[in-house]
Scaffold this motif. Sequence first.
Motif, short mmCIF file in Angstrom:
data_model
loop_
_atom_site.label_atom_id
_atom_site.label_comp_id
_atom_site.label_asym_id
_atom_site.label_seq_id
_atom_site.Cartn_x
_atom_site.Cartn_y
_atom_site.Cartn_z
N UNK A 12 25.74 -16.22 -43.57
CA UNK A 12 26.16 -14.92 -43.02
C UNK A 12 26.40 -15.05 -41.52
N UNK A 13 27.13 -14.07 -40.99
CA UNK A 13 27.39 -13.95 -39.55
C UNK A 13 27.05 -12.51 -39.16
N UNK A 14 25.79 -12.20 -38.99
CA UNK A 14 25.38 -10.81 -38.80
C UNK A 14 25.39 -10.36 -37.34
N UNK A 15 25.42 -11.30 -36.40
CA UNK A 15 25.27 -10.94 -34.98
C UNK A 15 26.64 -10.67 -34.38
N UNK A 67 42.00 -17.42 -35.36
CA UNK A 67 41.94 -16.82 -34.03
C UNK A 67 41.42 -15.41 -33.97
N UNK A 68 41.35 -14.70 -35.09
CA UNK A 68 40.81 -13.34 -35.09
C UNK A 68 39.37 -13.27 -34.64
N UNK A 69 38.68 -14.40 -34.67
CA UNK A 69 37.29 -14.45 -34.21
C UNK A 69 37.19 -13.98 -32.77
N UNK A 70 38.23 -14.25 -31.97
CA UNK A 70 38.20 -13.86 -30.56
C UNK A 70 38.06 -12.36 -30.36
N UNK A 71 38.60 -11.57 -31.27
CA UNK A 71 38.47 -10.11 -31.18
C UNK A 71 36.99 -9.72 -31.25
N UNK A 72 36.28 -10.30 -32.19
CA UNK A 72 34.86 -10.01 -32.33
C UNK A 72 34.06 -10.54 -31.15
N UNK A 73 34.45 -11.69 -30.64
CA UNK A 73 33.74 -12.26 -29.48
C UNK A 73 33.75 -11.28 -28.31
N UNK A 74 34.89 -10.70 -28.04
CA UNK A 74 34.98 -9.75 -26.91
C UNK A 74 34.11 -8.53 -27.15
N UNK A 75 34.15 -7.98 -28.36
CA UNK A 75 33.36 -6.79 -28.65
C UNK A 75 31.86 -7.09 -28.61
N UNK A 76 31.48 -8.27 -29.09
CA UNK A 76 30.07 -8.63 -29.11
C UNK A 76 29.53 -8.82 -27.69
N UNK A 77 30.31 -9.43 -26.84
CA UNK A 77 29.88 -9.61 -25.46
C UNK A 77 29.68 -8.26 -24.75
N UNK A 78 30.45 -7.28 -25.14
CA UNK A 78 30.38 -5.97 -24.49
C UNK A 78 29.19 -5.14 -24.96
N UNK A 79 28.60 -5.46 -26.08
CA UNK A 79 27.47 -4.70 -26.63
C UNK A 79 26.19 -5.08 -25.91
N UNK A 80 25.35 -4.07 -25.61
CA UNK A 80 24.07 -4.40 -24.98
C UNK A 80 23.09 -4.91 -26.04
N UNK A 81 21.97 -5.45 -25.56
CA UNK A 81 21.01 -6.08 -26.47
C UNK A 81 20.52 -5.13 -27.54
N UNK A 82 20.17 -3.91 -27.16
CA UNK A 82 19.60 -2.97 -28.12
C UNK A 82 20.62 -2.61 -29.19
N UNK A 101 27.71 -17.55 -32.81
CA UNK A 101 29.12 -17.91 -32.90
C UNK A 101 30.09 -16.87 -32.42
N UNK A 102 29.60 -15.69 -32.02
CA UNK A 102 30.49 -14.67 -31.46
C UNK A 102 30.18 -14.44 -29.98
N UNK A 162 18.23 -19.63 -38.91
CA UNK A 162 19.28 -19.37 -37.92
C UNK A 162 20.09 -20.64 -37.69
N UNK A 163 21.39 -20.48 -37.66
CA UNK A 163 22.33 -21.59 -37.47
C UNK A 163 23.08 -21.42 -36.16
N UNK A 164 23.16 -22.48 -35.40
CA UNK A 164 23.91 -22.53 -34.14
C UNK A 164 25.37 -22.83 -34.46
N UNK A 165 26.24 -21.86 -34.19
CA UNK A 165 27.67 -22.02 -34.44
C UNK A 165 28.44 -21.80 -33.14
N UNK A 166 28.00 -22.47 -32.09
CA UNK A 166 28.77 -22.43 -30.86
C UNK A 166 30.18 -22.94 -31.07
N UNK A 167 30.33 -23.88 -32.00
CA UNK A 167 31.64 -24.44 -32.32
C UNK A 167 32.33 -23.60 -33.41
N UNK A 168 32.54 -22.32 -33.08
CA UNK A 168 33.21 -21.40 -33.99
C UNK A 168 34.69 -21.30 -33.65
N UNK A 169 34.98 -21.26 -32.35
CA UNK A 169 36.35 -21.15 -31.86
C UNK A 169 36.34 -21.55 -30.39
#
Length: 402
Positions: free
Chosen positions: A79-82, A103-118, A144-145, A166-173
């Motif tokens: 799964x990719x829950x984060x 490349x659609x992963x990049x869309x999620x990366x931007x949104x995830x970075x913008x979300x606060x921890x809580x 990975x996001x 937990x799996x480290x997926x830094x190499x997602x994109x």
Amino acid sequence: MITREKPERNTGSELVTGIGELLTVDPARGEESVLHDAALVVEDGLIAWVGHADQAPAADRAVDVEGRAALPGWVDSHTHLVFAGDRSGEFAARMAGQDYQAGGIGVTTRATREADDQTLRELVAERAAGAAAGGTTYLETKTGYGLTVPEELRAARIAAEAADEVTYLGAHLVPEGITAEDYVDLVCGSMLDAVVPFVQWADVFCERGAFTPEQSRRVLETCRDAGLGLRVHGNQLGHGQGVALAVELGAASVDHCNFLSDHDIAALAGSATVATVLPACDLSTRAPLAPARQLLDAGATVAIASNCNPGTSYTTAMNFCVATAVLQMGLSVEEAVRAATLGGAQALRRDAPSDGRPAVGYLAVGNRADLHVLDAPSAVHLAYRPGMPLTWAVWQEGRRAL
């Protein structure tokens, strides 16, 4: 609602009886792994006894499930829950005929970075709780996001709060603004150093539009040297080297497996690498279904997982994945249940006791007491009545959680 917090174990023993059909998925039982008029005893978070109800020992408490079917809790090994954000527009475009691109992963990366921890923590907890409510009792999830050192570290910490593995997926994109080689240096360097305390596995998206076989090999070998187990996203978008690389390096699993040659299938059959198929993702991307039937017939070990993620499989419903494997991939119900329980445990190397932890994925004395009771007399109803809410009760680590 079920939470993913560590449950408090009940004191004393509990007899779960009146099980009309019990799929133990216990390899030691062979053809007798399915019991009728069955019962089991749970004590101290473990299974203490399994057998026919009329032979059950006494226990401190008893629960009668009144003829319902029971099986091990689902083991969702991919799964990719984060993540934060929404990609429903991308999904709609794909349903209208556009091809899936990594490349659609990049869309999620931007949104995830913008979300606060809580916010991110609450989103992950909600998704994990939804999985548990559908019978999932053991859960893997990935980073990975984030794709920067601080963001991948944050994802690893939050994932470790909600998931069993937990799996480290830094190499997602490869993110924007950096070359692929420089990014691989980062993934194999300071990013890996940061996340290691929170993860057990490393993964790489070995696919066109993501990482080449050479880059993937470097990531995997470096992570292995750091003490992490290996997993591979491979052969999803076309024929490639993902399966061969996974088998060569002794990865626990290679996931997706949509495009397999006869050589790939033979390699998996001759190895301990589990072929993890992701039926909901195949439907969502309109990809050729992974050849689960051919893999099983060749002697490969197959797992079924949800691949919950925002772009290609936004579901944690393992019941649905199992039904799809039966209805469209040619598996029997027992084969699909096995792949979604024991198969998932094998993909996570959790099918035997290790590091003081009991085995998961099948119902046998000494294993973790993870039980999924269906509101149906037989597991056949998972495919016979696809999409119906059949989860009636769940025990996780010996505690009734639903």
